[in-house]
Write a protein that holds these residues in place. Structure first.
Motif, PDB file in Angstrom:
ATOM      1  N   TRP A 352       0.858  -1.186   0.000  1.00 18.37           N
ATOM      2  CA  TRP A 352       0.000   0.000   0.000  1.00 18.37           C
ATOM      3  C   TRP A 352       0.894   1.236   0.000  1.00 18.37           C
ATOM      4  CZ3 TRP A 352      -5.123  -0.204  -0.763  1.00 18.37           C
ATOM      5  CH2 TRP A 352      -5.780  -1.403  -0.504  1.00 18.37           C
ATOM      6  N   ILE A 353       0.647   2.139  -0.945  1.00 15.42           N
ATOM      7  CA  ILE A 353       1.410   3.372  -1.026  1.00 15.42           C
ATOM      8  C   ILE A 353       0.466   4.548  -0.788  1.00 15.42           C
ATOM      9  CG2 ILE A 353       2.951   4.809  -2.394  1.00 15.42           C
ATOM     10  CD1 ILE A 353       3.762   2.392  -3.959  1.00 15.42           C
ATOM     11  N   LEU A 354       0.864   5.395   0.131  1.00 17.07           N
ATOM     12  CA  LEU A 354       0.064   6.548   0.519  1.00 17.07           C
ATOM     13  C   LEU A 354       0.742   7.814   0.001  1.00 17.07           C
ATOM     14  CD1 LEU A 354      -2.421   7.379   2.291  1.00 17.07           C
ATOM     15  CD2 LEU A 354      -0.816   7.585   4.208  1.00 17.07           C
ATOM     16  N   TYR A 355      -0.027   8.636  -0.712  1.00 20.43           N
ATOM     17  CA  TYR A 355       0.476   9.915  -1.201  1.00 20.43           C
ATOM     18  C   TYR A 355      -0.231  11.036  -0.447  1.00 20.43           C
ATOM     19  CZ  TYR A 355       2.671   7.252  -4.887  1.00 20.43           C
ATOM     20  OH  TYR A 355       3.460   6.348  -5.577  1.00 20.43           O
ATOM     21  N   TYR A 356       0.540  12.055  -0.073  1.00 21.47           N
ATOM     22  CA  TYR A 356      -0.024  13.074   0.792  1.00 21.47           C
ATOM     23  C   TYR A 356       0.609  14.443   0.521  1.00 21.47           C
ATOM     24  CZ  TYR A 356       4.258  12.043   3.481  1.00 21.47           C
ATOM     25  OH  TYR A 356       5.562  11.841   3.870  1.00 21.47           O
ATOM     26  N   GLY A 357      -0.127  15.496   0.878  1.00 24.21           N
ATOM     27  CA  GLY A 357       0.382  16.850   0.773  1.00 24.21           C
ATOM     28  C   GLY A 357       1.252  17.190   1.962  1.00 24.21           C
ATOM     29  N   CYS A 358       2.354  17.883   1.717  1.00 22.20           N
ATOM     30  CA  CYS A 358       3.305  18.263   2.762  1.00 22.20           C
ATOM     31  C   CYS A 358       3.275  19.781   2.931  1.00 22.20           C
ATOM     32  CB  CYS A 358       4.712  17.832   2.387  1.00 22.20           C
ATOM     33  SG  CYS A 358       4.888  16.089   1.972  1.00 22.20           S
ATOM     34  N   ALA A 359       2.741  20.230   4.068  1.00 22.33           N
ATOM     35  CA  ALA A 359       2.707  21.659   4.404  1.00 22.33           C
ATOM     36  C   ALA A 359       2.083  22.498   3.301  1.00 22.33           C
ATOM     37  CB  ALA A 359       4.106  22.165   4.743  1.00 22.33           C
ATOM     38  N   ASP A 360       1.105  21.926   2.584  1.00 22.89           N
ATOM     39  CA  ASP A 360       0.429  22.614   1.484  1.00 22.89           C
ATOM     40  C   ASP A 360       1.418  23.130   0.434  1.00 22.89           C
ATOM     41  OD1 ASP A 360      -1.926  22.096   2.708  1.00 22.89           O
ATOM     42  OD2 ASP A 360      -2.571  24.168   2.956  1.00 22.89           O
ATOM     43  N   SER A 361       2.516  22.393   0.231  1.00 17.95           N
ATOM     44  CA  SER A 361       3.565  22.888  -0.649  1.00 17.95           C
ATOM     45  C   SER A 361       4.142  21.848  -1.602  1.00 17.95           C
ATOM     46  CB  SER A 361       4.705  23.478   0.184  1.00 17.95           C
ATOM     47  OG  SER A 361       4.239  24.568   0.953  1.00 17.95           O
ATOM     48  N   ARG A 362       4.122  20.568  -1.242  1.00 20.47           N
ATOM     49  CA  ARG A 362       4.731  19.542  -2.086  1.00 20.47           C
ATOM     50  C   ARG A 362       4.068  18.195  -1.792  1.00 20.47           C
ATOM     51  NH1 ARG A 362       7.711  21.445   2.027  1.00 20.47           N
ATOM     52  NH2 ARG A 362       8.494  23.142   0.746  1.00 20.47           N
ATOM     53  N   VAL A 363       4.448  17.165  -2.532  1.00 19.55           N
ATOM     54  CA  VAL A 363       3.842  15.840  -2.398  1.00 19.55           C
ATOM     55  C   VAL A 363       4.862  14.855  -1.839  1.00 19.55           C
ATOM     56  CG1 VAL A 363       2.832  13.879  -3.641  1.00 19.55           C
ATOM     57  CG2 VAL A 363       2.193  16.215  -4.271  1.00 19.55           C
ATOM     58  N   GLY A 364       4.430  14.099  -0.805  1.00 17.81           N
ATOM     59  CA  GLY A 364       5.251  13.049  -0.243  1.00 17.81           C
ATOM     60  C   GLY A 364       4.585  11.691  -0.388  1.00 17.81           C
ATOM     61  N   MET A 365       5.337  10.619  -0.063  1.00 22.33           N
ATOM     62  CA  MET A 365       4.779   9.276  -0.128  1.00 22.33           C
ATOM     63  C   MET A 365       5.360   8.415   0.988  1.00 22.33           C
ATOM     64  SD  MET A 365       7.235   6.893  -1.313  1.00 22.33           S
ATOM     65  CE  MET A 365       6.401   5.747  -2.399  1.00 22.33           C
ATOM     66  N   ALA A 366       4.577   7.397   1.379  1.00 27.29           N
ATOM     67  CA  ALA A 366       5.006   6.439   2.393  1.00 27.29           C
ATOM     68  C   ALA A 366       4.418   5.080   2.027  1.00 27.29           C
ATOM     69  CB  ALA A 366       4.545   6.866   3.780  1.00 27.29           C
ATOM     70  N   VAL A 367       5.068   4.006   2.490  1.00 23.87           N
ATOM     71  CA  VAL A 367       4.739   2.649   2.047  1.00 23.87           C
ATOM     72  C   VAL A 367       4.431   1.752   3.240  1.00 23.87           C
ATOM     73  CG1 VAL A 367       5.534   0.636   0.741  1.00 23.87           C
ATOM     74  CG2 VAL A 367       6.274   2.937   0.062  1.00 23.87           C
ATOM     75  N   PHE A 368       3.360   0.957   3.104  1.00 23.12           N
ATOM     76  CA  PHE A 368       3.045  -0.096   4.066  1.00 23.12           C
ATOM     77  C   PHE A 368       3.190  -1.440   3.376  1.00 23.12           C
ATOM     78  CE2 PHE A 368      -0.636  -2.780   5.696  1.00 23.12           C
ATOM     79  CZ  PHE A 368       0.112  -3.364   6.704  1.00 23.12           C
ATOM     80  N   ASP A 369       4.102  -2.262   3.876  1.00 23.94           N
ATOM     81  CA  ASP A 369       4.324  -3.601   3.354  1.00 23.94           C
ATOM     82  C   ASP A 369       3.707  -4.605   4.329  1.00 23.94           C
ATOM     83  OD1 ASP A 369       5.179  -6.023   2.418  1.00 23.94           O
ATOM     84  OD2 ASP A 369       7.304  -5.486   2.286  1.00 23.94           O
ATOM     85  N   PRO A 370       2.574  -5.237   3.977  1.00 25.29           N
ATOM     86  CA  PRO A 370       1.928  -6.180   4.900  1.00 25.29           C
ATOM     87  C   PRO A 370       2.823  -7.334   5.336  1.00 25.29           C
ATOM     88  CG  PRO A 370       0.438  -5.608   3.102  1.00 25.29           C
ATOM     89  CD  PRO A 370       1.781  -5.058   2.748  1.00 25.29           C
ATOM     90  N   LYS A 371       3.820  -7.676   4.535  1.00 21.03           N
ATOM     91  CA  LYS A 371       4.737  -8.756   4.913  1.00 21.03           C
ATOM     92  C   LYS A 371       5.762  -8.307   5.957  1.00 21.03           C
ATOM     93  CE  LYS A 371       4.491 -11.543   0.688  1.00 21.03           C
ATOM     94  NZ  LYS A 371       5.272 -12.174  -0.404  1.00 21.03           N
ATOM     95  N   HIS A 372       5.955  -6.998   6.049  1.00 18.92           N
ATOM     96  CA  HIS A 372       6.914  -6.458   7.009  1.00 18.92           C
ATOM     97  C   HIS A 372       6.274  -5.267   7.723  1.00 18.92           C
ATOM     98  CE1 HIS A 372      10.038  -8.996   5.248  1.00 18.92           C
ATOM     99  NE2 HIS A 372       9.617  -8.590   4.066  1.00 18.92           N
TER     100      HIS A 372
END
Length: 380
Positions: A352-372
């Protein structure tokens, strides 16, 4: 001085010099995550002052993504991740007073993106101009039907009333606008401020698609509370109301918690074996109205679980955020208090990859790996 006093003195000095580490944030089994920010890739989308397009309303070239690029939707298409992000030009002096347009970025790996030079959804000379000009098209969420029709929900902002608009597409580039989602629900709904739609989806094999709940399409929406709406055709929506005909809040902001100011719906909700999972954005009130462990006015991410048979009923909710502003790129920008504003969630290569706004200025991402699995962001 006896040895016991010496020991206590040494322990006190040690604690003063080495503060206690942040607490581990263990998530319950019904929640999604924790999400890990990959090293060295964020932010994945930044401003671009070289991108221009001809604006038919202004009748001139516009640097349409020169000020900020943030608050992204995300979807998987033909084995690639497509991020549809909000971009602001330099036409105003503060948040909400510039013109926003929706840009298109595509990635094979989820971290390196190739962007189109012109926006794909924006205010223009059409039947939605009165709802979208001059503020623009903001904060999209996108999902896809089983037959491959993409549906985007976004805020139509004319700088008077924010309204949820809906558009459909077969390619994520050419969009047909259908106008405010409550246009057939009555003036008291369509003219009341409303935004942030999270349509319910489910995993069908490896693909996340729009699903029905009790025979209807279902969405959660809102920022000052989580509300709901149903539809038979994905375009015309009817708000869920209480016995008096008023909008029915399914959850509200909570005094003393990270979501004490707002509970704003995030990416498309997901049907799991535990229930219907909604990820949302919580704003922390200053002082004793909020959770004083977290920065005042900051936006962090929470989760709430609804009953599958009764999607109006919340059955579990996180008391602390699973994702919060911690990195420099999440706490510097036009929203100085710090923001991780989640809007895009995709299932990609069994993660699962989550994309999100950072301080209303740029785009970040974070990853959830169900196996880890990892814990949520640590608590202060």
């Amino acid at each position: 001085m006896n040895s016991k006093i010496l020991f206590l003195l040494a322990a006190t000095i040690a604690l003063t010099q080495h503060p206690l580490k942040a607490q581990t944030n263990r998530l319950p089994d019904w929640a999604l995550g924790g999400f890990v920010r990959p090293a060295g890739v964020n932010p994945v989308i930044r401003t671009d002052s070289t991108a221009h397009f001809y604006d038919s309303l202004l009748q001139r070239e516009v640097d349409w993504e020169s000020n900020d690029t943030f608050n992204p939707a995300a979807i998987v298409k033909a084995g690639k991740i497509v991020v549809l992000y909000r971009a602001e030009d330099k036409s105003g002096i503060q948040i909400g007073m510039r013109t926003s347009r929706i840009g298109y970025a595509e990635s094979k790996n989820g971290t390196s993106f190739k962007r189109k030079r012109i926006p794909v959804l924006y205010p223009r000379k059409d039947d939605q101009q009165t709802y979208e000009w001059p503020g623009g098209c903001e904060d999209p969420r996108v999902a896809v039907t089983v037959d491959g029709t993409y549906v985007i929900f976004y805020t139509q902002w004319n700088r008077q009333v924010p309204r949820l608009g809906v558009a459909t597409s077969k390619d994520l580039v050419n969009w047909t606008k259908h106008g405010p989602i409550f246009r057939k629900a009555g003036d008291r709904f369509v003219d009341q401020p409303h935004k942030s739609a999270s349509i319910v989806t489910a995993l069908k094999g490896k693909k996340q698609v729009i699903a029905k709940v009790n025979g209807k399409y279902w969405m959660y929406w809102g920022e000052h509370g989580v509300f709901a709406a149903t539809s038979d055709n994905l375009v015309d929506w009817q708000p869920v109301t209480d016995s008096s005909g008023a909008l029915k809040a399914l959850i509200r902001p909570r005094k003393g918690y990270f979501d004490s100011g707002l509970t704003e719906c995030g990416p498309p909700a997901i049907i799991t074996d535990k229930g219907i999972l909604l990820l949302y954005n919580g704003k922390n009130q200053p002082g004793d109205k909020g959770d004083q462990r977290f920065t005042a006015n900051t936006y962090s991410a929470g989760q709430v679980l609804f009953d599958k048979q009764n999607p109006e009923k919340a059955i579990a909710r996180l008391d602390v955020p699973f994702l919060r502003p911690m990195e420099a790129f999440e706490k510097s920008g036009q929203y100085a208090a710090g923001t991780v504003f989640i809007e895009g969630l995709v299932y990609f290569k069994k993660k699962w990859i989550l994309y999100y706004g950072c301080a209303d200025s740029r785009v970040g991402m974070a990853v959830f790996d169900p196996k880890h699995p990892a814990p949520g962001d640590p608590l202060p």
